[in-house]
Design a protein around this motif. Structure first.
Motif, PDB file in Angstrom:
ATOM      1  N   VAL A  26       0.858  -1.186   0.000  1.00  0.00           N
ATOM      2  CA  VAL A  26       0.000   0.000   0.000  1.00  0.00           C
ATOM      3  C   VAL A  26       0.893   1.234   0.000  1.00  0.00           C
ATOM      4  N   ASN A  27       0.715   2.085  -0.997  1.00  0.00           N
ATOM      5  CA  ASN A  27       1.516   3.297  -1.127  1.00  0.00           C
ATOM      6  C   ASN A  27       0.595   4.503  -1.225  1.00  0.00           C
ATOM      7  N   ILE A  28       1.038   5.632  -0.639  1.00  0.00           N
ATOM      8  CA  ILE A  28       0.217   6.839  -0.616  1.00  0.00           C
ATOM      9  C   ILE A  28       1.125   8.044  -0.369  1.00  0.00           C
ATOM     10  N   VAL A  29       0.702   9.206  -0.811  1.00  0.00           N
ATOM     11  CA  VAL A  29       1.416  10.438  -0.506  1.00  0.00           C
ATOM     12  C   VAL A  29       1.266  10.730   0.989  1.00  0.00           C
ATOM     13  N   ALA A  30       2.370  10.977   1.665  1.00  0.00           N
ATOM     14  CA  ALA A  30       2.338  11.184   3.112  1.00  0.00           C
ATOM     15  C   ALA A  30       1.537  12.428   3.461  1.00  0.00           C
ATOM     16  N   PRO A  31       0.825  12.427   4.598  1.00  0.00           N
ATOM     17  CA  PRO A  31       0.098  13.626   5.018  1.00  0.00           C
ATOM     18  C   PRO A  31       1.070  14.781   5.287  1.00  0.00           C
ATOM     19  N   ASP A  32       0.605  15.972   5.079  1.00  0.00           N
ATOM     20  CA  ASP A  32       1.442  17.162   5.269  1.00  0.00           C
ATOM     21  C   ASP A  32       1.924  17.232   6.718  1.00  0.00           C
ATOM     22  N   THR A  33       3.178  17.619   6.855  1.00  0.00           N
ATOM     23  CA  THR A  33       3.772  17.670   8.198  1.00  0.00           C
ATOM     24  C   THR A  33       3.146  18.749   9.071  1.00  0.00           C
ATOM     25  N   SER A  34       2.383  19.655   8.464  1.00  0.00           N
ATOM     26  CA  SER A  34       1.737  20.703   9.271  1.00  0.00           C
ATOM     27  C   SER A  34       0.471  20.193   9.949  1.00  0.00           C
ATOM     28  N   LEU A  35      -0.023  19.002   9.536  1.00  0.00           N
ATOM     29  CA  LEU A  35      -1.258  18.475  10.109  1.00  0.00           C
ATOM     30  C   LEU A  35      -0.999  17.841  11.462  1.00  0.00           C
ATOM     31  N   ASP A  36      -1.975  17.986  12.386  1.00  0.00           N
ATOM     32  CA  ASP A  36      -1.855  17.321  13.673  1.00  0.00           C
ATOM     33  C   ASP A  36      -2.263  15.845  13.518  1.00  0.00           C
ATOM     34  N   LEU A  37      -2.264  15.110  14.655  1.00  0.00           N
ATOM     35  CA  LEU A  37      -2.538  13.671  14.589  1.00  0.00           C
ATOM     36  C   LEU A  37      -3.939  13.378  14.062  1.00  0.00           C
ATOM     37  N   GLN A  38      -4.941  14.069  14.600  1.00  0.00           N
ATOM     38  CA  GLN A  38      -6.313  13.801  14.204  1.00  0.00           C
ATOM     39  C   GLN A  38      -6.521  14.049  12.708  1.00  0.00           C
ATOM     40  N   LYS A  39      -5.959  15.145  12.198  1.00  0.00           N
ATOM     41  CA  LYS A  39      -6.133  15.456  10.779  1.00  0.00           C
ATOM     42  C   LYS A  39      -5.316  14.510   9.902  1.00  0.00           C
ATOM     43  N   SER A  40      -4.162  14.063  10.384  1.00  0.00           N
ATOM     44  CA  SER A  40      -3.368  13.083   9.629  1.00  0.00           C
ATOM     45  C   SER A  40      -4.123  11.758   9.487  1.00  0.00           C
ATOM     46  N   ILE A  41      -4.770  11.327  10.589  1.00  0.00           N
ATOM     47  CA  ILE A  41      -5.553  10.082  10.545  1.00  0.00           C
ATOM     48  C   ILE A  41      -6.764  10.256   9.626  1.00  0.00           C
ATOM     49  N   ALA A  42      -7.408  11.435   9.694  1.00  0.00           N
ATOM     50  CA  ALA A  42      -8.553  11.695   8.807  1.00  0.00           C
ATOM     51  C   ALA A  42      -8.111  11.655   7.350  1.00  0.00           C
ATOM     52  N   TYR A  43      -6.922  12.168   7.074  1.00  0.00           N
ATOM     53  CA  TYR A  43      -6.386  12.144   5.716  1.00  0.00           C
ATOM     54  C   TYR A  43      -6.203  10.695   5.237  1.00  0.00           C
ATOM     55  N   LEU A  44      -5.619   9.846   6.085  1.00  0.00           N
ATOM     56  CA  LEU A  44      -5.416   8.442   5.705  1.00  0.00           C
ATOM     57  C   LEU A  44      -6.748   7.731   5.527  1.00  0.00           C
ATOM     58  N   ASN A  45      -7.698   8.010   6.411  1.00  0.00           N
ATOM     59  CA  ASN A  45      -9.022   7.363   6.328  1.00  0.00           C
ATOM     60  C   ASN A  45      -9.705   7.663   5.003  1.00  0.00           C
ATOM     61  N   SER A  46      -9.528   8.870   4.503  1.00  0.00           N
ATOM     62  CA  SER A  46     -10.252   9.273   3.299  1.00  0.00           C
ATOM     63  C   SER A  46      -9.520   8.917   2.012  1.00  0.00           C
ATOM     64  N   ASN A  47      -8.270   8.479   2.084  1.00  0.00           N
ATOM     65  CA  ASN A  47      -7.507   8.250   0.861  1.00  0.00           C
ATOM     66  C   ASN A  47      -7.119   6.796   0.611  1.00  0.00           C
ATOM     67  N   ILE A  48      -7.288   5.917   1.572  1.00  0.00           N
ATOM     68  CA  ILE A  48      -6.989   4.501   1.333  1.00  0.00           C
ATOM     69  C   ILE A  48      -8.114   3.652   1.901  1.00  0.00           C
ATOM     70  N   ASN A  49      -8.173   2.423   1.436  1.00  0.00           N
ATOM     71  CA  ASN A  49      -9.271   1.531   1.809  1.00  0.00           C
ATOM     72  C   ASN A  49      -8.987   0.822   3.140  1.00  0.00           C
ATOM     73  N   LEU A  50      -8.612   1.629   4.134  1.00  0.00           N
ATOM     74  CA  LEU A  50      -8.376   1.109   5.469  1.00  0.00           C
ATOM     75  C   LEU A  50      -9.046   2.028   6.478  1.00  0.00           C
ATOM     76  N   SER A  51      -9.401   1.445   7.603  1.00  0.00           N
ATOM     77  CA  SER A  51     -10.071   2.216   8.646  1.00  0.00           C
ATOM     78  C   SER A  51      -9.127   2.349   9.840  1.00  0.00           C
ATOM     79  N   PHE A  52      -8.882   3.595  10.283  1.00  0.00           N
ATOM     80  CA  PHE A  52      -8.012   3.882  11.411  1.00  0.00           C
ATOM     81  C   PHE A  52      -8.889   4.303  12.594  1.00  0.00           C
ATOM     82  N   VAL A  53      -8.906   3.454  13.642  1.00  0.00           N
ATOM     83  CA  VAL A  53      -9.804   3.670  14.775  1.00  0.00           C
ATOM     84  C   VAL A  53      -8.976   3.813  16.052  1.00  0.00           C
TER      85      VAL A  53
END
Length: 835
Positions: free
Chosen positions: A55-82
């Motif tokens: 699984v490969n993806i563009v890394a979330p921007d380093t300016s994002l906090d943890l919650q927004k980084s997880i939201a970014y991953l949730n919306s861009n790959i077919n995996l659920s981060f809970v």
């Protein structure tokens, strides 16, 4: 010069910035991204390595906090981060949703009410062919089936989960029976428009008293199906004996039906996907089974992914596996074995006590004792599918089953203790090949070849007489069937073919001292041609299938014509009418020479017709049924009449004055099968009732007419099942009138040292009553694994039901009654892991 230098510096800086942005936007492995986030925010990601591999993806921007980084991953790959906690994040595969429209590939017309199924769950598309299914995983498989179209099987990964798609189904040239009533009794039991009741174990719910799906016990929940001694080796369809049932497994005729000598089915339910029960109106392509047909089938579709399961209950351990062999083949294997070698459970003890009643295992002479009793059974089967092209399909089947009981007879001989072994073996080995070719949209041909070998062998040691008695009963049968189906018009099809069957039956009785040997062997060859025409109305509300079968029995120079009729009509939206009729014959039957044959356990032996003392059995039957189905309410009533000619007294299991009489006769049976069911969502409650009046006619007996040994006048069952999330609960009450029995004359039971019997079957045993409960709970365990926990209690009230009674004179000159009892309270539990 300075201006040029400034321009050059500007270009270098611009290119460097572009390179930085490009590097930032380059896809990176998800594992590296998760490691980076763990270091940045001090959290822990829990996941299975195979979930994030590749699984490969563009890394979330380093300016994002943890919650927004997880939201970014949730919306861009077919995996659920809970977030399991503030510092622990669980990574799972997302539940997907698919939707679509179903259309005819040739015409583009929408296809309404198409069945879509995932595992044991299913939905029906709406009247516009639209469907949607939630809660899916990428490797889930969706089966799409619609009458008149080729089945479609597709993994969820191949759907476009972001938008609804259009799926096109290809018209199928064969006119298949259509489901008229879904969930006829419970989920997974459906009724087809040709009168067939079909059990689909992929969708099956639960029945009372069964800890796991049991193929032959499940059909006994239906009206008109009884077992006079609550076994699967003595199933009585509308008053017929068990040998009058045609039992097939993927087209292979079977002569054995049970393990534990009849207390459980020998057909592994984890490889047997469907069972079709036909009481009447069978196809002209079918032979044998003058009372009914039980046709079992494995899944006929290629499996694209590895799946299987292992399980254990208080009787056996079992396992199954379905594996793809490339893109054009798949192999399915299954096996079961009793666990009595390792542990003796309460369930095993109850079963063993039940089968050993009034046999040489349970009792011997006063000078002889039995010891070291051991019982074992196992079965193994496989099915290979191979589809080299879209038009060709091969299927190869194999099954091997065995039952064995061994014990020692011990006695004092000349002052020393001696022991000799007695044993009983029952085995079946069968194999079949099926090849089907679709030549075009209007013509399909099929060839089936099978061979089945059944053997029953007993060695009875008489230690006091220093004697060994060997008995064998063997059946070897080979069958070849050629069939062609032509589509004449969209509403008319024609089926025709040729069927050849060669059956050999041998019976051996061998005593070593004094020397006695009797070996009897018979062979019968039957040639048959059949033709059948199927018609349907424009709206498919009316269906008619009419056919005829011509049989030529080579050895007897005998011709038998057999017409078949199947008519159904739906009217007033919620009503349906069915009219069924058939003539049939069969050349094999089971007889009892002596009640203590084969140690008294499996005393029935197969025999072949000789057209004289053992005639060919023929039957004529017809039925009319009316059904109503609306808003969860179902009422179905079928009246029937059946005449079966050519039976012998030996095949009916008499234990009275006619036990050793050899004569020919017939029986008539008429009655009513009634089913009332109320469905409330996933839950249902039902009432099943059967009325039967079955009477023998034996011209050579003093009493020419009297009730049949299988005449269960009234039979009633009430059941319910309830679904709460992953928990299924079922309970059922079974009641029936007692079996007919012949009693001695009350005021003069003994005459000339023999039992002085009253009129045949003029009395009945006490009514039979049994309450059963069962439950099953299913939950997900780890990735792609499901655990099923089951519990069942047979005969919760521990009712003492007498299933047989007979009399013998004792040493005091009295008529002593012997009674055989049904199973008492019998618990069972099971654990199964499905992957």
């Amino acid at each position: 010069m300075n201006e040029r230098l400034l321009v050059l510096v500007f270009l270098v800086l611009s290119l460097h910035s572009i390179n930085i942005v490009a590097q930032t936007e380059t896809n990176q492995p998800l594992t590296i991204i998760l490691e980076t986030l763990q270091e940045r925010f001090g959290v822990q990601f829990n996941y299975a390595s195979k979930l994030v591999d590749d699984v490969n993806i563009v890394a979330p921007d380093t300016s994002l906090d943890l919650q927004k980084s997880i939201a970014y991953l949730n919306s861009n790959i077919n995996l659920s981060f809970v977030f399991v906690s503030d510092k622990i994040i669980s990574v799972k595969r997302k539940k997907l949703r698919i939707c679509g429209h179903l259309k005819d590939k040739d015409t583009g017309d929408v296809l309404p009410y198409v069945a879509l199924q995932k595992g044991s769950e299913g939905i029906i598309a709406d009247d516009q062919g639209y469907f949607e299914i939630d809660g899916l995983k990428e490797d889930d498989i969706i089966h799409i089936r619609h009458i008149g179209y080729k089945p479609l099987k597709r993994e969820v990964r191949y759907f476009n989960t972001s938008e609804c798609i259009t799926l096109y189904l290809v018209p199928y040239q064969e006119k298949l029976a259509e489901v008229t009533v879904y969930d006829y009794l419970v989920r997974g039991i459906d009724k087809l428009d040709d009168g067939t009741v079909e059990l689909d174990f992929d969708r099956f719910s639960i029945l009372p008293g069964l800890v796991e799906d049991d193929v032959l016990f499940s059909i006994q929940a239906l009206p008109g199906i009884q077992s006079i001694d609550e076994t699967v080796s003595n199933i009585n369809i509308r008053g017929g004996s068990h040998d009058q049932n045609l039992i097939t497994w993927d087209g292979i005729k079977m002569y054995q039906s049970g393990h534990f000598f009849g207390l459980i089915s020998m057909y592994n339910p984890h490889i047997t996907q469907k069972v079709q029960l036909r009481k009447n109106g069978s196809s002209a392509a079918m032979t044998d089974g003058v009372s009914g047909t039980i046709a079992m089938e494995t899944d006929e579709y290629l499996n694209t992914g590895l799946k299987g399961g292992i399980g254990i209950n208080l009787i056996d351990a079992n396992g199954s596996l379905d594996a793809p062999l490339g893109k054009k083949a798949s192999l399915q294997v299954a096996a079961r074995k009793s666990i009595s070698d390792f542990v003796e459970t309460p369930t095993y003890s109850q079963y063993f006590d039940r089968i050993s009643q009034d046999t040489e295992i349970e009792q011997n002479t006063t000078a002889v004792t039995n010891s070291d009793i051991a019982f074992d059974f196992y079965d193994a089967s496989f099915r290979l599918l191979y589809q080299p092209t879209e038009k060709d399909r091969f299927r190869i089947n194999f099954i091997h089953t065995a039952n064995e009981v061994i014990f020692n007879e011990v006695a004092q001989i000349s002052g020393a203790e001696q022991a000799r072994e007695s044993n009983l073996e029952q085995t079946t080995i069968a194999a079949g090949i099926n090849y089907r070719r679709n030549w075009n949209e209007k013509l399909r041909t099929q060839i089936e070849i099978y061979n089945t070998d059944y053997a029953l062998k007993a060695k009875n040691a008489n230690i006091l007489l220093d004697q060994r008695f060997l008995q064998e009963n063997k059946v070897s049968e080979t069958g070849i069937r050629l069939k062609a189906l032509n589509v004449l018009t969209p509403r008319m099809n024609w089926t025709s073919g040729y069927h050849f069957v060669e059956t050999k039956v041998t019976n051996l009785d061998d005593v070593d001292d004094p020397r006695f040997l009797r070996l009897e062997g018979e062979v019968l060859r039957v040639h048959a041609i059949f033709t059948e025409l199927g018609l349907s109305s424009k709206n498919s509300a009316t269906q008619l299938t009419a056919g005829i079968r011509f049989n030529y029995l080579d050895d007897f120079k005998k011709q038998i014509w057999e017409p078949r009729l199947n008519f159904s009509h739906s009217f007033w939206e919620h009503f349906d009418l069915e009219v069924l009729g058939e003539f049939k014959h069969q050349s094999t039957s089971q007889v009892i020479n002596f009640q203590n044959d084969f140690l008294g356990i499996e005393k029935r032996r197969w025999q072949l017709s000789n057209n004289e003392s053992i005639p060919v059995i023929t039957s004529k039957q017809g039925s009319v049924g009316l059904g109503f189905n609306k808003m969860g309410w179902l009422v179905n009533a079928v009246s029937f009449y059946k005449n079966v000619d050519g039976i012998t007294t030996q095949s009916q299991g008499f234990q009275d004055r006619y036990e050793f009489v050899r004569t020919l006769g017939s029986y008539d049976a008429f009655g009513l099968d009634l089913l009332l069911r109320r469905q409330l969502g996933k839950n249902s409650i039902w009432l099943s009732y059967s009325f039967l009046d079955s009477e023998y006619f034996f011209a050579q007996l003093p009493e020419t007419r009297f009730p049949s040994n299988f005449d269960i006048t009234h039979a009633l069952s009430i059941g319910t099942n309830y679904n709460i999330g992953g928990l299924l609960i079922a309970a059922g009450l079974n009641w029936r009138t007692g079996k007919p029995v012949t009693r001695p004359v009350s005021d003069n039971p003994i005459a000339d040292g023999e039992i002085n019997y009253a009129d045949a079957n003029n009395d009945r045993l006490n009514d039979y009553l049994r309450l059963d409960i069962s439950g099953k709970y299913e939950f997900n365990w780890r990735e792609n694994k499901t655990v099923q926990l089951g519990m069942a209690i047979w005969n919760v009230l521990d009712q003492d039901n007498t299933i047989n009674s007979f009399y013998r004179p004792n040493m005091l000159g009295e008529a002593q009654e012997f009674q055989q009892s049904s199973l008492g309270i019998t618990p069972n539990v099971s654990v199964r892991v499905i992957f």
